[in-house]
Scaffold this active site. Structure first.
Site, PDB file in Angstrom:
ATOM      1  N   ARG A  92       0.668  -1.031  -0.088  1.00 25.35           N
ATOM      2  CA  ARG A  92       0.123   0.421   0.114  1.00 25.35           C
ATOM      3  C   ARG A  92       0.939   1.160   0.397  1.00 25.35           C
ATOM      4  NH1 ARG A  92      -1.187  -1.146   6.447  1.00 25.35           N
ATOM      5  NH2 ARG A  92      -0.083   0.281   6.682  1.00 25.35           N
ATOM      6  N   ARG A 126     -23.608  -2.538  -1.385  1.00 27.23           N
ATOM      7  CA  ARG A 126     -22.793  -3.757  -1.075  1.00 27.23           C
ATOM      8  C   ARG A 126     -22.878  -4.292   0.561  1.00 27.23           C
ATOM      9  NH1 ARG A 126     -16.212  -2.308  -1.116  1.00 27.23           N
ATOM     10  NH2 ARG A 126     -16.607  -1.154   0.658  1.00 27.23           N
TER      11      ARG A 126
END
Length: 218
Positions: A92, A126
């Site tokens: 990341r 979601r």
């Protein structure tokens, strides 16, 4: 499914369809899906030493430190041995990418690009199964029984951080954090970008790309 070992990283903003595309890659190519988020959530649920440390950072809105995440992810990669995999949520930042490069050769980086306004609208639909990390998207990847996980029949939930105002901030942070990672991999010529608004639109291109790359992989 394929005898050659292929290692890839998937990059995409929260809500870009990384989980769905990763699952399709697993089903189609037999890759292992190694997700930093799934690993951390599982350890938090099981109250392991790693989970306790991770909870301290996540509960206060901070990122889990590189030292902890590097050790966790490299340890998991070592466990899988000589198998093809797709890394999700790691690296990341550039420093993590450099640590990863010190022990692993990455064959390809799949970069999913979905407009922010599309993502913000999508996350409202979601639902997740917390114990497994399985993700369902109403209108595309619907559960067989509304509100229930396909494998266990347990209830699905929506995350608190899927609220539009929270998602907007997360997307802005994602762009800032991930730009150096993308630049790092672009300098090595292994980034392929796939743009679209839905996973079912992006997936055929990802599938074709991987089939071609795997067959060319020495």
């Amino acid at each position: 499914m394929y005898s050659k070992i292929f290692r890839t990283v998937i990059i995409g903003a929260p809500g870009s369809g990384k989980g769905t595309i990763s699952e399709l890659i697993v089903q189609t190519f037999g890759f292992l899906h190694i997700s930093s988020g799934d690993i951390l959530r599982q350890n938090i649920m099981n109250n392991t030493d790693l989970g306790k440390k991770a909870r301290q950072y996540i509960s206060s809105g901070r990122l889990v430190p590189d030292e902890i995440l590097n050790k966790t992810m490299l340890g998991r990669i070592t466990e899988v041995g000589n198998k093809s995999y797709i890394l999700d949520g790691f690296p990341r930042n550039k420093e993590q990418a450099e640590v990863l490069a010190g022990s692993e050769h990455i064959d390809a980086v799949i970069n999913l690009v979905v407009a922010h306004d599309v993502i913000i609208d999508r996350v409202k639909n979601r639902w997740i199964h917390p114990p497994s990390g399985r993700v369902y998207n109403i209108g595309f990847n619907d559960p067989r029984v509304p509100g229930k996980d396909d494998e266990t029949g347990e209830p699905l939930v929506q995350r608190e951080d899927d609220k539009p105002e929270v998602v907007k901030k997360r997307l802005q942070l994602y762009d800032k954090i991930m730009l150096p990672v993308l630049e790092y991999y672009k300098d090595r010529g292994i980034v392929t970008t796939f743009r679209g608004s839905r996973s079912k639109e992006i997936w055929p291109r990802v599938e074709l790309f991987l089939r071609e790359k795997i067959h060319k992989c020495p």
